[in-house]
Design a protein around this motif. Structure first.
Motif, mmCIF file in Angstrom:
data_model
loop_
_atom_site.group_PDB
_atom_site.id
_atom_site.type_symbol
_atom_site.label_atom_id
_atom_site.label_comp_id
_atom_site.label_asym_id
_atom_site.label_seq_id
_atom_site.Cartn_x
_atom_site.Cartn_y
_atom_site.Cartn_z
ATOM 1 N N ASP A 190 0.382 11.329 8.832
ATOM 2 C CA ASP A 190 0.927 11.727 7.531
ATOM 3 C C ASP A 190 1.971 10.719 7.068
ATOM 4 O O ASP A 190 2.408 9.853 7.833
ATOM 5 C CB ASP A 190 1.466 13.160 7.557
ATOM 6 C CG ASP A 190 2.661 13.298 8.451
ATOM 7 O OD1 ASP A 190 2.896 14.387 8.970
ATOM 8 O OD2 ASP A 190 3.367 12.266 8.651
ATOM 9 N N HIS A 191 2.369 10.837 5.807
ATOM 10 C CA HIS A 191 3.173 9.756 5.237
ATOM 11 C C HIS A 191 4.566 9.658 5.860
ATOM 12 O O HIS A 191 5.144 8.590 5.925
ATOM 13 C CB HIS A 191 3.239 9.860 3.709
ATOM 14 C CG HIS A 191 4.109 10.967 3.221
ATOM 15 N ND1 HIS A 191 3.721 12.284 3.245
ATOM 16 C CD2 HIS A 191 5.361 10.948 2.723
ATOM 17 C CE1 HIS A 191 4.696 13.029 2.777
ATOM 18 N NE2 HIS A 191 5.706 12.251 2.457
ATOM 19 N N GLN A 231 0.839 -1.198 0.000
ATOM 20 C CA GLN A 231 0.000 0.000 0.000
ATOM 21 C C GLN A 231 0.879 1.255 0.000
ATOM 22 O O GLN A 231 1.956 1.250 0.583
ATOM 23 C CB GLN A 231 -0.869 0.012 1.272
ATOM 24 C CG GLN A 231 -1.866 -1.108 1.361
ATOM 25 C CD GLN A 231 -2.986 -0.955 0.346
ATOM 26 O OE1 GLN A 231 -3.377 0.143 -0.013
ATOM 27 N NE2 GLN A 231 -3.478 -2.082 -0.145
ATOM 28 N N PRO A 232 0.437 2.333 -0.639
ATOM 29 C CA PRO A 232 1.210 3.583 -0.585
ATOM 30 C C PRO A 232 1.208 4.175 0.834
ATOM 31 O O PRO A 232 0.249 3.982 1.584
ATOM 32 C CB PRO A 232 0.478 4.520 -1.549
ATOM 33 C CG PRO A 232 -0.755 3.822 -1.986
ATOM 34 C CD PRO A 232 -0.746 2.421 -1.491
ATOM 35 N N TYR A 233 2.294 4.887 1.179
ATOM 36 C CA TYR A 233 2.430 5.465 2.513
ATOM 37 C C TYR A 233 1.211 6.298 2.896
ATOM 38 O O TYR A 233 0.703 6.213 4.008
ATOM 39 C CB TYR A 233 3.665 6.354 2.595
ATOM 40 C CG TYR A 233 4.960 5.577 2.519
ATOM 41 C CD1 TYR A 233 5.894 5.830 1.527
ATOM 42 C CD2 TYR A 233 5.254 4.598 3.460
ATOM 43 C CE1 TYR A 233 7.080 5.111 1.440
ATOM 44 C CE2 TYR A 233 6.432 3.872 3.390
ATOM 45 C CZ TYR A 233 7.347 4.137 2.385
ATOM 46 O OH TYR A 233 8.502 3.428 2.303
ATOM 47 N N GLN A 234 0.789 7.122 1.926
ATOM 48 C CA GLN A 234 -0.325 8.013 2.202
ATOM 49 C C GLN A 234 -1.577 7.242 2.642
ATOM 50 O O GLN A 234 -2.232 7.604 3.606
ATOM 51 C CB GLN A 234 -0.660 8.766 0.922
ATOM 52 C CG GLN A 234 -1.098 10.182 1.158
ATOM 53 C CD GLN A 234 -0.039 11.143 0.624
ATOM 54 O OE1 GLN A 234 0.607 10.854 -0.385
ATOM 55 N NE2 GLN A 234 0.146 12.259 1.277
ATOM 56 N N SER A 288 -3.596 7.341 6.226
ATOM 57 C CA SER A 288 -4.975 7.747 6.485
ATOM 58 C C SER A 288 -5.761 6.603 7.133
ATOM 59 O O SER A 288 -6.632 6.842 7.966
ATOM 60 C CB SER A 288 -5.658 8.293 5.221
ATOM 61 O OG SER A 288 -5.664 7.308 4.226
ATOM 62 N N PHE A 289 -5.397 5.362 6.789
ATOM 63 C CA PHE A 289 -6.075 4.248 7.462
ATOM 64 C C PHE A 289 -5.734 4.204 8.955
ATOM 65 O O PHE A 289 -6.583 3.950 9.798
ATOM 66 C CB PHE A 289 -5.694 2.917 6.790
ATOM 67 C CG PHE A 289 -6.433 1.740 7.366
ATOM 68 C CD1 PHE A 289 -7.761 1.501 7.039
ATOM 69 C CD2 PHE A 289 -5.808 0.877 8.270
ATOM 70 C CE1 PHE A 289 -8.443 0.421 7.583
ATOM 71 C CE2 PHE A 289 -6.491 -0.198 8.817
ATOM 72 C CZ PHE A 289 -7.814 -0.428 8.461
ATOM 73 N N PHE A 290 -4.464 4.501 9.260
ATOM 74 C CA PHE A 290 -4.036 4.467 10.663
ATOM 75 C C PHE A 290 -4.319 5.813 11.333
ATOM 76 O O PHE A 290 -3.411 6.529 11.744
ATOM 77 C CB PHE A 290 -2.556 4.100 10.762
ATOM 78 C CG PHE A 290 -2.303 2.624 10.600
ATOM 79 C CD1 PHE A 290 -2.035 1.818 11.688
ATOM 80 C CD2 PHE A 290 -2.357 2.032 9.344
ATOM 81 C CE1 PHE A 290 -1.827 0.444 11.536
ATOM 82 C CE2 PHE A 290 -2.143 0.675 9.182
ATOM 83 C CZ PHE A 290 -1.882 -0.132 10.290
#
Ligand code: ADP
Ligand code: MG
Length: 471
Positions: A437-438, A424-427, A431-433
């Protein structure tokens, strides 16, 4: 001399110095592999044995071997797993060499009332908690050393001493042992040990009966004040205030103060700032969940106290499957002892598995028979689900913002899986966690990569999880 005979001679002499349960634990399936160039090489069946031997037996063996007329200048330990093969002719049958005497009684020590002159306040101390039966390892060494220091010269060195750590990691044990040790070394001292809950109850009782001055006088007489679980006083304004003044009185007259809490002073939100700043004046030491070797050493210590001998494989199995507290470890052991007593049953991996499962139903057992491969992990939600179960924290705690270690580690591990395994991308991970921020996600993942190299215990856990996640 024949190596085996020589080893048995050494073992005989060691047995005068090393208690039988330790001998049974750490000398199973051991032997002398070689005696060459003044080096005596001892074979051990498992890695886990080495640190214990380095620390506890190496010097003794060297001395005994020299006493037996061999010119030994160095003792080396080599791990050889084949020593555990049944009937290996190199190893000595330790059970045969040291047959068991009558089984010891397994009664736990009773709560002893420590009586000292006018010492009503010392009644809360239980002498089963001693500094000497607190097993140390990297995660609790500082707290133990500080406790020793305080017990040796109360009021002189670290004042106050603030010990914090999660549930069942030994706070009460250490606080109790400080009290016991002070009474032993300073028989005239009045040691006041109290949980903050009881302290508050007594305080309220005394207010009701308008005996607050008497109450204050009573506590002021203490030469050492030990208060367990101070976090309980958060938000109990009047008790806190009373405690603050008591603290100052005692501190000013150089009386020792020891306090425990489930979190560091800085995280005692809601407690008065001036009290927090008092706590930060002395020494602050934390207790962490012990790593595997220390867990095994604790099991060994406790089984010795309970008068049972457990096979090393079983101890290792228990230690590997407990992830949260020493209390859990003790709980399992108590049940095993009960089983031995009631049913005369020798614990096997299977019966111990049942016990562990009963104690903690969510616990995933590390065992070849039970392990199942799971291929149903597809989303970040699935990852968080599994990781939270493994570490016994809730999903909300993983996604939340509490930065104490027990949540931080699972959170970072979960993020790491989301990156490494779900790509998954950092971004998106951020947002899930909980809307991080990334860069914060990147740092967490870096941290896991770092721990991977430096913390074998941590990595062992992640690897187990990896299997569980079916990756
Ligand atoms: P806490 O007060 O932090 O919740 P306790 O002091 O009650 O935890 O510890 C729980 C149990 O684990 C106690 O029986 C204690 O003797 C034991 N224990 C914890 N840590 C150790 C240790 N390092 N060595 C030996 N026993 C320990
Ligand atoms: Mg406690």
């Amino acid at each position: 001399m024949d190596k085996k005979i020589f080893w048995e001679k050494i073992l005989k002499q060691l047995s005068e110095d090393i208690p039988r349960p330790s001998l049974m634990t750490w000398f199973q399936n051991t032997c002398i592999l070689s005696i060459k160039d003044n080096i005596l090489t001892i074979g051990l069946p498992r890695d886990i044995f080495t640190p214990w031997h380095q620390q506890n037996s190496r010097k003794k063996i060297e001395k005994i071997a020299q006493g037996l007329g061999e010119e030994i200048l160095k003792i080396e330990f080599i791990v050889d797993g084949t020593l555990e093969n049944e009937g290996d002719s190199r190893v000595s049958d330790i059970l045969n060499l040291f047959p068991s005497q009558k089984p010891k009684s397994r009664k736990l020590p009773k709560i002893a009332e420590v009586k000292i002159a006018g010492g009503i306040l010392s009644r809360q101390l239980n002498n089963k908690f001693q500094l000497s039966n607190f097993v140390t390892g990297p995660g609790n060494r500082l707290a133990h050393a500080a406790s020793e220091s305080v017990a040796k010269s109360p009021g002189k060195k670290y004042n106050p001493l603030f010990i914090y750590g999660g549930v069942g990691l030994g706070k009460t044990h250490l606080l109790q042992s400080i009290g016991n040790e002070i009474i032993r070394t300073h028989p005239n001292y009045l040691v006041a040990f109290v949980s903050s809950e009881n302290f508050m109850a007594e305080f309220i009782e005394n207010i009701r009966h308008q005996k607050i001055d008497k109450f204050r006088e009573k506590w002021r007489r203490a030469d050492a004040l030990i208060v367990d679980d101070i976090q309980f006083l958060v938000g109990k304004t009047r008790t806190e205030e009373f405690f603050f003044h008591l603290f100052n009185d005692l501190f000013d007259s150089e009386k020792q103060i020891v306090v425990s809490s489930d979190r560091p002073p800085s995280e005692l939100q809601g407690m008065e700032k001036r009290l927090i700043s008092r706590f930060s004046m002395g020494m602050i030491a934390d207790l962490q969940f012990p790593e595997l070797e220390t867990r095994i050493a604790i099991l060994q210590q406790k089984s010795q106290e309970m008068g049972v001998i457990l096979n090393m494989k079983i101890m290792e199995f228990i230690a590997e499957n407990i992830h949260h507290s020493v209390r859990e470890l003790e709980g399992i052991l108590t049940q095993i002892v009960a089983k031995i007593d009631l049913e005369g049953e020798i614990p096997t991996q299977k019966s111990v598995t049942e016990i562990i499962k009963n104690v903690n139903k969510d616990l995933r057992i590390e065992s070849n028979h039970i392990e199942t491969v799971n291929n149903s992990i597809k989303t970040m939600n699935d990852v968080v689900d599994k990781v939270s179960k493994y570490y016994s924290v809730t999903k909300e705690e993983i996604l939340g913002s509490n930065r104490s270690r027990e949540f931080l580690v699972p959170r970072q591990v979960a993020m790491w899986f989301c990156k490494k395994k779900l790509s998954q991308p950092y971004q998106k991970i951020g947002s899930f966690f909980g809307g991080r921020d990334h860069t914060s996600v990147m740092n967490s993942i870096k941290r896991v990569e770092m721990l991977k190299k430096t913390d074998a215990e941590f990595w062992r856990n992640v690897n187990k999880l990896r299997k569980d996640l079916g990756f």
